[in-house]
Design an enzyme around this catalytic site. Sequence first.
Site, PDB file in Angstrom:
ATOM      1  N   GLU A 107      59.084  29.425 114.631  1.00 40.21           N
ATOM      2  CA  GLU A 107      60.460  29.112 115.241  1.00 40.21           C
ATOM      3  C   GLU A 107      60.070  28.856 116.686  1.00 40.21           C
ATOM      4  O   GLU A 107      60.949  28.084 117.489  1.00 40.21           O
ATOM      5  CB  GLU A 107      61.222  30.266 115.300  1.00 40.21           C
ATOM      6  CG  GLU A 107      61.598  30.945 113.864  1.00 40.21           C
ATOM      7  CD  GLU A 107      62.563  32.329 113.918  1.00 40.21           C
ATOM      8  OE1 GLU A 107      62.627  32.697 115.231  1.00 40.21           O
ATOM      9  OE2 GLU A 107      62.890  32.733 112.923  1.00 40.21           O
TER      10      GLU A 107
ATOM     11  N   ASP B 174      47.243  44.655 116.302  1.00 40.89           N
ATOM     12  CA  ASP B 174      46.145  45.610 116.102  1.00 40.89           C
ATOM     13  C   ASP B 174      46.230  46.350 114.541  1.00 40.89           C
ATOM     14  O   ASP B 174      47.571  46.258 114.026  1.00 40.89           O
ATOM     15  CB  ASP B 174      46.887  46.888 117.021  1.00 40.89           C
ATOM     16  CG  ASP B 174      45.742  48.051 117.226  1.00 40.89           C
ATOM     17  OD1 ASP B 174      44.773  47.919 117.500  1.00 40.89           O
ATOM     18  OD2 ASP B 174      46.482  49.167 116.739  1.00 40.89           O
TER      19      ASP B 174
END
Length: 551
Positions: A270, A210
């Site tokens: 990751e 957002d």
Amino acid sequence: MTALSQTIETPDADWWRGAVIYQIYPRSYQDSNGDGVGDLKGITARLPHIAALGADAIWISPFFPSPMKDFGYDVSNYADVDPMFGTLSEFDALIAEAHRLKIKVMIDLVISHSSDQHAWFIESRSSRFNPKADWYVWADAKPDGTPPNNWLSIFGGSAWAWDPTRMQYYLHNFLTSQPDMNLHNAEVQDALLDVVRFWLKRGVDGFRLDTINFYFHDKELRDNPALAPERRNASTAPAVNPYNFQEHIYDKNRPENLEFLKRFRAVLNEFPAIAAVGEVGDSQRGLEIVGEYTSGGDKMQMCYAFEFLAPDMLTAERVAEVQHAFAAAAPEGWACWAFSNHDVVRHVSRWGADVHDRDAFAKLLAAILLTQRGSVCIYQGEELGLTEADIAYGDLQDPYGIQFWPEFKGRDGCRTPMVWDDHAVLAGFSSAEKPWLPIPVEHQIRAVNVQQGDQSSVLEQYRRFLAFRRQHPAFAKGEIRFLPVHGNLLGYERSLGNETVLCLFNMSAEPVAADLPEGDWTVLEGHGFDSVAEANTINLPAWGAFFARRG
């Protein structure tokens, strides 16, 4: 391990490129416990609808603990579920069911600001010397007691609120109850990246970020310059809001954000096959910022600006103009396009106020959206052809609409509950006596059960066209080349490898004839449109489309 099993088990890191993402506003999707508000168990129960539609992923608007001043976009705890929506275990069940149905799950991260009830802010405002004193944007008043500068809030008025405990102002780009975090502070960045890891470990496949260009502010707190009236655009804020009177170069869009987005991307990397899409809210530099944030392969996978969410009428010329502008501003980037979401007037109403055949109009717009170069977001109810609801002032929930009523009626009109069954109480959304927002009668007669199986319905056309789209990889990942625009006739080619697909659209209520471009074309079927090819002439009916393949 066989080569086949290796292929099955290796996640597709590129799944997001050309994906169709279905946005769910959880308050309004499905209520499972009869309190009039949608919840996570309700979403899980309705996932088969999304699978049948043919979407690749869902994006769920915020469901975190929140005082709900901005209906979840004011987060008071980033690592839990608001009891209104359910529990963490119910979220885990949602993830498991979505993945069983081959649907990716993306969640909405709101990290430019938090709720003023977040523990971090409560500690930060307690004194000027506590460990989190610098976790939010604080500044002294001017000598005359007025705010530090001229920055404005999107929700109206100054972007600064006075705190009597610290005897300082704090920054809030949105509601006063949504203080902005200070991402110049490395500890804040670390804490937010830990939030990202928390949800990735629970199995989410990505994030919608957002207000991604609001993360940083100018450290010197310089005033924004005035914006000339002819440059003002109401796509970021409504026209009645003086927010549009400034050029927002110091309160957002700061260059420091690029380094943070690289840190964010490193965390995504990751984990396998994770993607993020950023919301860029800026009326002047939106596409330019999208280009910056998606370049280099080390920041966002994709972003979207407000070009197709703005009030500007969608025309053939406009579609070509936006795609050309994006290609120029973001040659390395990837867009995620949407015509509707939880913040704007539904596009069938926004662009079709004078259209007589709203169903045909909705079907054509779906075909245009789903053949653009980029990924696509579909907003819940869009697949039913829902119009903007007219909400009475007494029923309004959105503080934005209450602030600017009646010139701007807020966002409640696009947030009304989903309609599932026209024979059920509250259209199958809830068993409550009253839902959190009213359900218009004109929506109930467009419920899923009414349209399902009716091959002439908007719902079945969405399903049909999404299946057609999957048959042609050029739509998801191919290049786009526009044909010259002639009036209301929009044409382009989507190409990938040896396949080129010609797309022609009649964006008008009158029949149009078009010349077939040179080449050995095979007319495609299965897309739901009835245009006729006669020799080298294509006759497109009102709101008609035509598709052909070369190669």
